[in-house]
Motif scaffolding. Structure first.
Motif, PDB file in Angstrom:
ATOM      1  N   SER A  24      29.442  42.248  -4.252  1.00 13.94           N
ATOM      2  CA  SER A  24      28.679  41.335  -3.873  1.00 13.94           C
ATOM      3  C   SER A  24      27.112  41.688  -4.352  1.00 13.94           C
ATOM      4  O   SER A  24      26.494  41.034  -5.254  1.00 13.94           O
ATOM      5  CB  SER A  24      28.623  40.881  -2.669  1.00 13.94           C
ATOM      6  N   LEU A  25      26.650  42.911  -4.215  1.00 13.84           N
ATOM      7  CA  LEU A  25      25.139  43.237  -4.448  1.00 13.84           C
ATOM      8  C   LEU A  25      25.120  43.387  -5.926  1.00 13.84           C
ATOM      9  O   LEU A  25      24.362  42.793  -6.601  1.00 13.84           O
ATOM     10  CB  LEU A  25      24.788  44.542  -3.887  1.00 13.84           C
ATOM     11  N   ALA A  36      25.172  46.936 -13.444  1.00 11.68           N
ATOM     12  CA  ALA A  36      25.519  47.527 -12.189  1.00 11.68           C
ATOM     13  C   ALA A  36      26.613  48.475 -12.321  1.00 11.68           C
ATOM     14  O   ALA A  36      27.615  47.683 -12.959  1.00 11.68           O
ATOM     15  CB  ALA A  36      25.275  46.267 -11.053  1.00 11.68           C
ATOM     16  N   ARG A  37      27.017  49.356 -11.467  1.00 10.93           N
ATOM     17  CA  ARG A  37      28.113  49.950 -11.389  1.00 10.93           C
ATOM     18  C   ARG A  37      28.408  50.465  -9.987  1.00 10.93           C
ATOM     19  O   ARG A  37      27.512  51.072  -9.429  1.00 10.93           O
ATOM     20  CB  ARG A  37      28.149  51.045 -12.177  1.00 10.93           C
ATOM     21  N   VAL A  38      29.354  49.846  -9.409  1.00 15.56           N
ATOM     22  CA  VAL A  38      29.737  50.257  -8.174  1.00 15.56           C
ATOM     23  C   VAL A  38      30.407  51.592  -7.955  1.00 15.56           C
ATOM     24  O   VAL A  38      31.441  51.780  -8.709  1.00 15.56           O
ATOM     25  CB  VAL A  38      30.765  49.107  -7.587  1.00 15.56           C
ATOM     26  N   MET A  39      30.273  52.189  -7.081  1.00 15.69           N
ATOM     27  CA  MET A  39      30.792  53.629  -6.701  1.00 15.69           C
ATOM     28  C   MET A  39      30.542  54.056  -5.206  1.00 15.69           C
ATOM     29  O   MET A  39      29.724  53.331  -4.309  1.00 15.69           O
ATOM     30  CB  MET A  39      30.032  54.854  -7.520  1.00 15.69           C
ATOM     31  N   SER A  40      31.211  54.943  -4.822  1.00 14.92           N
ATOM     32  CA  SER A  40      31.209  55.638  -3.606  1.00 14.92           C
ATOM     33  C   SER A  40      31.144  57.154  -3.591  1.00 14.92           C
ATOM     34  O   SER A  40      31.398  57.667  -4.505  1.00 14.92           O
ATOM     35  CB  SER A  40      32.306  55.159  -2.709  1.00 14.92           C
ATOM     36  N   GLY A  41      31.030  57.670  -2.418  1.00 16.13           N
ATOM     37  CA  GLY A  41      30.843  58.982  -2.469  1.00 16.13           C
ATOM     38  C   GLY A  41      32.093  59.842  -2.706  1.00 16.13           C
ATOM     39  O   GLY A  41      32.035  61.042  -3.262  1.00 16.13           O
ATOM     40  N   GLU A  42      33.337  59.115  -2.879  1.00 19.71           N
ATOM     41  CA  GLU A  42      34.512  59.817  -3.414  1.00 19.71           C
ATOM     42  C   GLU A  42      34.639  59.882  -4.826  1.00 19.71           C
ATOM     43  O   GLU A  42      35.318  60.732  -5.467  1.00 19.71           O
ATOM     44  CB  GLU A  42      35.710  58.777  -2.982  1.00 19.71           C
ATOM     45  N   ASP A  43      33.891  58.932  -5.542  1.00 20.00           N
ATOM     46  CA  ASP A  43      33.886  58.943  -6.953  1.00 20.00           C
ATOM     47  C   ASP A  43      33.218  59.978  -7.761  1.00 20.00           C
ATOM     48  O   ASP A  43      31.993  60.274  -7.185  1.00 20.00           O
ATOM     49  CB  ASP A  43      33.260  57.401  -7.513  1.00 20.00           C
ATOM     50  N   VAL A  77      25.817  59.601 -11.131  1.00 15.03           N
ATOM     51  CA  VAL A  77      24.864  58.511 -11.088  1.00 15.03           C
ATOM     52  C   VAL A  77      23.992  58.637 -12.407  1.00 15.03           C
ATOM     53  O   VAL A  77      23.585  57.766 -12.950  1.00 15.03           O
ATOM     54  CB  VAL A  77      23.799  58.887  -9.966  1.00 15.03           C
ATOM     55  N   PHE A  78      23.742  59.964 -12.867  1.00 14.76           N
ATOM     56  CA  PHE A  78      22.837  59.871 -14.063  1.00 14.76           C
ATOM     57  C   PHE A  78      23.571  59.180 -15.296  1.00 14.76           C
ATOM     58  O   PHE A  78      23.162  58.736 -16.108  1.00 14.76           O
ATOM     59  CB  PHE A  78      23.041  61.717 -14.409  1.00 14.76           C
ATOM     60  N   ASP A  79      25.010  59.419 -15.295  1.00 16.55           N
ATOM     61  CA  ASP A  79      25.806  58.617 -16.680  1.00 16.55           C
ATOM     62  C   ASP A  79      25.698  57.202 -16.298  1.00 16.55           C
ATOM     63  O   ASP A  79      25.437  56.537 -17.339  1.00 16.55           O
ATOM     64  CB  ASP A  79      27.200  58.971 -16.272  1.00 16.55           C
ATOM     65  N   ILE A  86      22.553  50.131 -12.841  1.00 15.98           N
ATOM     66  CA  ILE A  86      22.227  50.504 -11.609  1.00 15.98           C
ATOM     67  C   ILE A  86      23.274  50.788 -10.662  1.00 15.98           C
ATOM     68  O   ILE A  86      24.112  49.919 -10.600  1.00 15.98           O
ATOM     69  CB  ILE A  86      21.204  49.509 -10.888  1.00 15.98           C
ATOM     70  N   PRO A  87      23.265  52.345 -10.275  1.00 20.00           N
ATOM     71  CA  PRO A  87      24.459  52.405  -9.086  1.00 20.00           C
ATOM     72  C   PRO A  87      24.196  51.968  -7.930  1.00 20.00           C
ATOM     73  O   PRO A  87      23.071  51.742  -7.228  1.00 20.00           O
ATOM     74  CB  PRO A  87      24.188  53.907  -8.930  1.00 20.00           C
ATOM     75  N   VAL A  88      25.389  51.329  -7.449  1.00 11.07           N
ATOM     76  CA  VAL A  88      25.440  50.593  -6.097  1.00 11.07           C
ATOM     77  C   VAL A  88      26.431  51.469  -5.216  1.00 11.07           C
ATOM     78  O   VAL A  88      27.829  51.429  -5.474  1.00 11.07           O
ATOM     79  CB  VAL A  88      26.026  49.195  -6.160  1.00 11.07           C
ATOM     80  N   ILE A  89      25.834  52.126  -4.383  1.00 14.29           N
ATOM     81  CA  ILE A  89      26.673  53.296  -3.824  1.00 14.29           C
ATOM     82  C   ILE A  89      27.120  52.967  -2.137  1.00 14.29           C
ATOM     83  O   ILE A  89      26.385  52.866  -1.598  1.00 14.29           O
ATOM     84  CB  ILE A  89      25.923  54.646  -4.011  1.00 14.29           C
ATOM     85  N   SER A  90      28.249  53.086  -1.901  1.00 11.30           N
ATOM     86  CA  SER A  90      28.731  52.740  -0.773  1.00 11.30           C
ATOM     87  C   SER A  90      29.233  54.142   0.030  1.00 11.30           C
ATOM     88  O   SER A  90      29.638  55.068  -0.892  1.00 11.30           O
ATOM     89  CB  SER A  90      30.027  52.063  -0.286  1.00 11.30           C
ATOM     90  N   THR A  91      28.494  54.499   1.148  1.00 11.76           N
ATOM     91  CA  THR A  91      28.455  55.691   1.641  1.00 11.76           C
ATOM     92  C   THR A  91      29.593  56.038   2.686  1.00 11.76           C
ATOM     93  O   THR A  91      29.572  56.195   3.717  1.00 11.76           O
ATOM     94  CB  THR A  91      27.231  55.804   2.533  1.00 11.76           C
TER      95      THR A  91
END
Length: 206
Positions: A24-25, A36-43, A77-79, A86-91
């Motif tokens: 959503s964000l 925007a790119r969605v990612m989490s700590g697993e990725d 994140v650098f990629d 913009i990285p959107v990171i779920s923790t």
């Protein structure tokens, strides 16, 4: 049985954080004209975590699948940044055995800021900044050193402690400055970046 419930719960947390909140964000960011790119700590092995526990009266208590980030691999994140996203990171993050843990977002952001070599960490909250004598609103602190903040931490309200710990961790890790700002105020991030007086509370290395 309880272990299976915990596993299903953390998977649900992961899916809600990533597929609902983060997506959503990200959609709002894209609507505003940015990538925007969605990612989490697993990725991409972004985060590795260790399980945390609570000590009370000399005893250690297990608090479930809760962890703290202890390793960061910021390549993904650098990629994203290099491609204009913009990285959107779920923790959520796996531990060394691959078990998924829920990690504190503020502390994870601080660990990532250090790994990225960021110039600034900004933590948004629902108050104007750090107060030295809460709830006295005249006690707002505009600037504080890491040493002063470390001494103040035990006296803070519980909700503010992880945010100030994140700022402290960031500046102690080499980030030049960290800020607590009121996310409810329109354009608060821009006010912090582009005004001479800044906004909220700034934490500086000692």
């Amino acid at each position: 049985f309880l272990a299976r419930i915990a596993l299903n719960t953390i998977r649900l947390v992961r899916d809600v954080l990533r597929d609902q909140i983060s997506e959503s964000l990200a959609a709002q960011i894209r609507h505003a004209g940015a990538g925007a790119r969605v990612m989490s700590g697993e990725d991409g092995n972004l985060f590795r975590a260790v399980k945390t526990s609570v000590e009370q009266d000399g005893e250690t208590f297990d608090i479930g699948l809760v962890g703290e980030v202890n390793l960061v691999n910021p390549r993904i994140v650098f990629d994203a940044l290099e491609q204009g996203d913009i990285p959107v990171i779920s923790t959520v993050a796996p531990d060394a055995q691959g078990k998924l843990l829920n990690v504190n977002a503020d502390l994870a952001a601080a660990a990532l800021a250090v790994a990225l070599g960021a110039e600034k960490l900004m933590v948004l909250t629902d108050v104007a900044g750090l107060y030295s004598d809460w709830p006295n609103t005249d006690s707002l602190v505009s600037e504080i050193s890491a040493t002063e903040l470390e001494a103040m931490l035990p006296t803070l309200e519980s909700g503010m402690i992880p945010k100030m710990q994140a700022c402290l961790s960031a500046v102690n890790g080499g980030v030049p400055r960290a800020h607590i700002i009121d996310g409810r105020t329109p354009h608060s991030i821009l006010l912090e970046i582009f005004t001479k007086n800044g906004f909220g509370t700034m934490v500086l290395p000692s």
